[in-house]
Design a protein around this motif. Structure first.
Motif, mmCIF file in Angstrom:
data_model
loop_
_atom_site.group_PDB
_atom_site.id
_atom_site.type_symbol
_atom_site.label_atom_id
_atom_site.label_comp_id
_atom_site.label_asym_id
_atom_site.label_seq_id
_atom_site.Cartn_x
_atom_site.Cartn_y
_atom_site.Cartn_z
ATOM 1 N N VAL A 295 -19.851 7.156 -6.077
ATOM 2 C CA VAL A 295 -18.532 7.475 -6.645
ATOM 3 C C VAL A 295 -18.487 8.958 -7.012
ATOM 4 C CG1 VAL A 295 -16.930 7.034 -8.543
ATOM 5 C CG2 VAL A 295 -18.215 5.138 -7.519
ATOM 6 N N THR A 296 -17.450 9.643 -6.561
ATOM 7 C CA THR A 296 -17.251 11.050 -6.924
ATOM 8 C C THR A 296 -15.841 11.235 -7.485
ATOM 9 O OG1 THR A 296 -16.349 11.772 -4.794
ATOM 10 C CG2 THR A 296 -18.759 11.723 -5.005
ATOM 11 N N ASP A 297 -15.601 12.436 -8.001
ATOM 12 C CA ASP A 297 -14.315 12.716 -8.641
ATOM 13 C C ASP A 297 -13.294 13.344 -7.697
ATOM 14 O OD1 ASP A 297 -15.368 15.211 -8.261
ATOM 15 O OD2 ASP A 297 -15.095 15.901 -10.328
ATOM 16 N N GLY A 298 -13.587 13.372 -6.414
ATOM 17 C CA GLY A 298 -12.686 14.001 -5.461
ATOM 18 C C GLY A 298 -13.078 15.423 -5.126
ATOM 19 N N LEU A 299 -13.932 16.003 -5.970
ATOM 20 C CA LEU A 299 -14.447 17.358 -5.726
ATOM 21 C C LEU A 299 -15.946 17.323 -5.428
ATOM 22 C CD1 LEU A 299 -12.552 19.261 -8.566
ATOM 23 C CD2 LEU A 299 -11.925 19.092 -6.155
ATOM 24 N N GLY A 300 -16.466 16.129 -5.209
ATOM 25 C CA GLY A 300 -17.872 15.963 -4.875
ATOM 26 C C GLY A 300 -18.770 15.682 -6.052
ATOM 27 N N ARG A 301 -18.263 15.778 -7.291
ATOM 28 C CA ARG A 301 -19.109 15.602 -8.479
ATOM 29 C C ARG A 301 -19.319 14.123 -8.789
ATOM 30 N NH1 ARG A 301 -15.677 20.150 -11.727
ATOM 31 N NH2 ARG A 301 -14.080 18.583 -11.266
ATOM 32 N N THR A 302 -20.572 13.723 -9.023
ATOM 33 C CA THR A 302 -20.869 12.368 -9.471
ATOM 34 C C THR A 302 -20.831 12.339 -10.990
ATOM 35 O OG1 THR A 302 -23.271 12.631 -9.708
ATOM 36 C CG2 THR A 302 -22.427 12.173 -7.485
ATOM 37 N N ASN A 303 -21.178 11.183 -11.558
ATOM 38 C CA ASN A 303 -21.223 11.075 -13.025
ATOM 39 C C ASN A 303 -22.469 11.718 -13.612
ATOM 40 O OD1 ASN A 303 -22.662 8.820 -11.740
ATOM 41 N ND2 ASN A 303 -23.037 8.106 -13.825
ATOM 42 N N VAL A 304 -23.399 12.177 -12.763
ATOM 43 C CA VAL A 304 -24.615 12.847 -13.233
ATOM 44 C C VAL A 304 -24.447 14.355 -13.059
ATOM 45 C CG1 VAL A 304 -27.094 13.125 -12.881
ATOM 46 C CG2 VAL A 304 -26.037 10.857 -12.637
ATOM 47 N N PRO A 305 -24.489 15.134 -14.124
ATOM 48 C CA PRO A 305 -24.305 16.581 -14.005
ATOM 49 C C PRO A 305 -25.293 17.196 -13.013
ATOM 50 C CG PRO A 305 -24.228 15.915 -16.309
ATOM 51 C CD PRO A 305 -24.664 14.707 -15.537
ATOM 52 N N GLY A 306 -24.778 18.073 -12.169
ATOM 53 C CA GLY A 306 -25.619 18.757 -11.198
ATOM 54 C C GLY A 306 -25.873 17.985 -9.928
ATOM 55 N N LEU A 307 -25.352 16.748 -9.835
ATOM 56 C CA LEU A 307 -25.546 15.926 -8.639
ATOM 57 C C LEU A 307 -24.192 15.647 -7.993
ATOM 58 C CD1 LEU A 307 -27.688 14.416 -6.950
ATOM 59 C CD2 LEU A 307 -27.134 12.370 -8.283
ATOM 60 N N TYR A 308 -24.133 15.835 -6.687
ATOM 61 C CA TYR A 308 -22.886 15.728 -5.937
ATOM 62 C C TYR A 308 -23.106 14.837 -4.715
ATOM 63 C CZ TYR A 308 -22.374 20.034 -8.645
ATOM 64 O OH TYR A 308 -22.352 20.947 -9.654
ATOM 65 N N ALA A 309 -22.008 14.358 -4.119
ATOM 66 C CA ALA A 309 -22.101 13.551 -2.900
ATOM 67 C C ALA A 309 -20.900 13.843 -2.015
ATOM 68 C CB ALA A 309 -22.163 12.060 -3.232
ATOM 69 N N ILE A 310 -21.144 13.900 -0.709
ATOM 70 C CA ILE A 310 -20.093 14.180 0.260
ATOM 71 C C ILE A 310 -20.314 13.336 1.522
ATOM 72 C CG2 ILE A 310 -19.765 16.547 -0.540
ATOM 73 C CD1 ILE A 310 -21.358 17.456 1.957
ATOM 74 N N GLY A 311 -19.262 13.190 2.315
ATOM 75 C CA GLY A 311 -19.374 12.519 3.598
ATOM 76 C C GLY A 311 -19.377 11.008 3.495
ATOM 77 N N ASP A 312 -19.973 10.358 4.500
ATOM 78 C CA ASP A 312 -19.952 8.898 4.569
ATOM 79 C C ASP A 312 -20.537 8.245 3.325
ATOM 80 O OD1 ASP A 312 -18.962 9.326 7.075
ATOM 81 O OD2 ASP A 312 -20.649 8.433 8.165
ATOM 82 N N VAL A 313 -21.589 8.851 2.759
ATOM 83 C CA VAL A 313 -22.243 8.253 1.601
ATOM 84 C C VAL A 313 -21.340 8.284 0.368
ATOM 85 C CG1 VAL A 313 -23.370 10.319 0.641
ATOM 86 C CG2 VAL A 313 -24.528 8.094 0.516
ATOM 87 N N ALA A 314 -20.288 9.097 0.425
ATOM 88 C CA ALA A 314 -19.336 9.180 -0.683
ATOM 89 C C ALA A 314 -18.095 8.328 -0.443
ATOM 90 C CB ALA A 314 -18.931 10.635 -0.920
ATOM 91 N N GLY A 315 -18.130 7.479 0.590
ATOM 92 C CA GLY A 315 -17.044 6.537 0.800
ATOM 93 C C GLY A 315 -16.095 6.908 1.914
ATOM 94 N N PRO A 316 -15.211 5.966 2.257
ATOM 95 C CA PRO A 316 -14.300 6.155 3.395
ATOM 96 C C PRO A 316 -13.218 7.189 3.104
ATOM 97 C CG PRO A 316 -13.772 4.137 2.218
ATOM 98 C CD PRO A 316 -15.027 4.672 1.585
#
Length: 478
Positions: free
Chosen positions: A307-328
């Motif tokens: 889960v990200t906030d739309g800007l790639g940020r996860t709920n853990v500071p300093g950790l981000y996610a993009i692409g398929d692993v961040a959802g459709p």
């Protein structure tokens, strides 16, 4: 002491390597961790090699229909091994290109499998499986396994084929897209389970190459994310080509023979058995979230993606996610754009979340299908009072000259404001046309600007113009 970076990207696919290059452009000391091959699934086993296969099929189709163009061709045939070799060669060339781009931008490549042990730290181990090796020699300057640290870590680990219990691919009789892209010989018959973009592209390829093809889809409509009218036209074209399509049905059981698969198909009214030499499982993909240490860090997940906030940020500071692993939607171009947004957000630039309704989708079957925005049904569900425009390929001079008279361009507008809500196409080269409507939607263009735009003649793009005009009762050539 761990080597220190500003940004470490885990995964060298389209999202990961683009994020890394953009990070380097912005002055960040950057590294990419990759366990198998730069360019990810898209470049090595997805988008690119399938287009190479489909191009071979397209040329073969034209050769078979040479007389339609006043030409003659005798003893038409193909070499399955050569077709596959060409496809793999295309991927290999681009794989090396990604390595060159990373080197040019001074991005370090760390070869291995990453684990997040604590915030800001990545432990990279050598790939566990012998098969998990780079397709080509690693780029010069590649770093070894070890412990690395970064203030910002971006997870871009992509996705893999979804597996249904009891119908697990075995690499021989039941294929995923990996095996379907490198057939040792062309099967005489293929059963495709799933009618999304992956399933339909392989169905189109194998049918063009002469295989008997059956497609089974659990939903009532093939190409479920597409506009129902476009999907209906696609079904008619596929069936005319000889593809058997069964919708509202599922594969409940599979029996393997020595060189064939027999699948039991249940449509809710009864069952039937279909036997084919090979079966392709194309029932979607799942995010690669396992063995990364996400649970230990308390990363919020939803249905197997981060889960990200739309800007790639996860709920853990300093950790981000993009692409398929961040959802459709699980698309390469979505991953690339997310990577840029994420890195620019880290830099402190003005960014905004991507509007997923403005992400185009393309299916490179014959005929091609492309779309962006709301379908007619979704627009109505959202409460819009709509205008719908349609223009057939049959009314376009360039389409007739190309020998491609079958197709449709469909546009959907908000009747109140003139806002373009969606565009949907089927026919020759529509995957190259859809970007025009994508740009229009991003610029918040109304029907007035589109109607007053001058489209070149003779081109297929004129149908885009005519479809807009048709929505407002002004089409000229129908």
């Amino acid at each position: 002491m761990a080597d220190q970076y500003d940004i470490i990207v885990i995964g060298g696919g389209p999202g990961g390597y683009v994020a890394a290059i953009r990070a380097a452009q912005l002055g960040f000391k950057t590294a990419v961790v990759e366990r198998e091959h730069l360019g990810g699934i898209c470049l090595n086993w997805g988008c690119i090699p399938t287009k190479a296969l489909l191009r071979s099929a397209e040329i073969y189709h034209y050769m078979e229909h040479a007389k339609d163009y006043g030409l003659s061709a005798e003893k038409i045939g193909f070499d399955a091994a050569a077709i596959v070799q060409r496809s793999r060669g295309v991927s290999g060339r681009l794989n090396m290109g990604v390595g060159g781009l990373l080197k040019k931008n001074k991005v370090d490549v760390i070869w291995g499998e990453a684990t997040l042990t604590k915030p800001g730290e990545v432990v990279v181990a050598a790939p566990k499986k012998a098969a998990m090796q780079p397709q080509n020699p690693a780029p010069r300057g590649t770093l070894p396994a070890g412990t690395y640290a970064a203030k910002h870590i971006i997870v871009a680990t992509g996705a893999r084929p979804r597996v249904l219990p009891g119908i697990e691919p075995d690499g021989k009789l039941i294929w995923t897209y990996f095996e379907a892209m490198v057939p040792p010989t062309m099967p005489k018959s293929v059963l495709v389970m799933g009618s999304g973009a992956i399933g339909i592209e392989f169905a189109s390829f194998y049918r063009t190459m002469g295989a008997e093809v059956t497609v089974v889809e659990v939903l009532p409509q093939i190409l479920p994310v597409e506009d129902a009218e476009i999907a209906g036209l696609a079904r008619k074209r596929f069936e005319k080509q000889g593809i058997k399509i069964i919708t509202g049905a599922k594969v409940t059981k599979v029996a393997k023979g020595a060189n064939s698969v027999t699948a039991t198909i249940d449509d809710g009214k009864g069952t039937q058995d279909i036997t084919a030499e090979r079966m392709i499982s194309a029932v979607g993909v799942v995010g690669n979230v396992e063995n990364l240490g996400l649970e230990k860090l308390g990363v919020k997940m939803d249905r197997g993606t981060i889960v990200t906030d739309g800007l790639g940020r996860t709920n853990v500071p300093g950790l981000y996610a993009i692409g398929d692993v961040a959802g459709p939607p699980m698309l390469a171009h979505k991953a690339e754009h997310e990577g840029v947004i994420c890195v620019e957000t880290i830099k402190g630039l003005h960014t905004h979340a991507m509007d997923k309704l403005k992400i185009p989708g393309c299916t490179y079957c014959n005929p091609q299908i492309a779309s962006v925005g709301l379908t007619e049904a979704k627009a109505k569900e959202a409460g819009y009072d709509i205008r719908v425009g349609r223009f057939p390929f049959l009314g376009n001079g360039k389409a007739i000259a190309l020998g491609e008279p079958d197709g449709l361009v469909k546009t959907i507008f908000d009747k109140k404001t003139g806002q373009l809500l969606g565009a949907h196409m089927i026919g020759a080269e529509v995957t190259e046309l859809i970007q025009g409507f994508v740009i229009a939607m991003n610029l918040e263009t109304t029907e007035e600007e589109l109607i007053h735009a001058v489209f070149p003649h003779p081109t297929l793009s004129e149908m885009m113009h005519e479809s807009v005009m048709d929505a407002y009762g002004r089409a000229i050539h129908i």
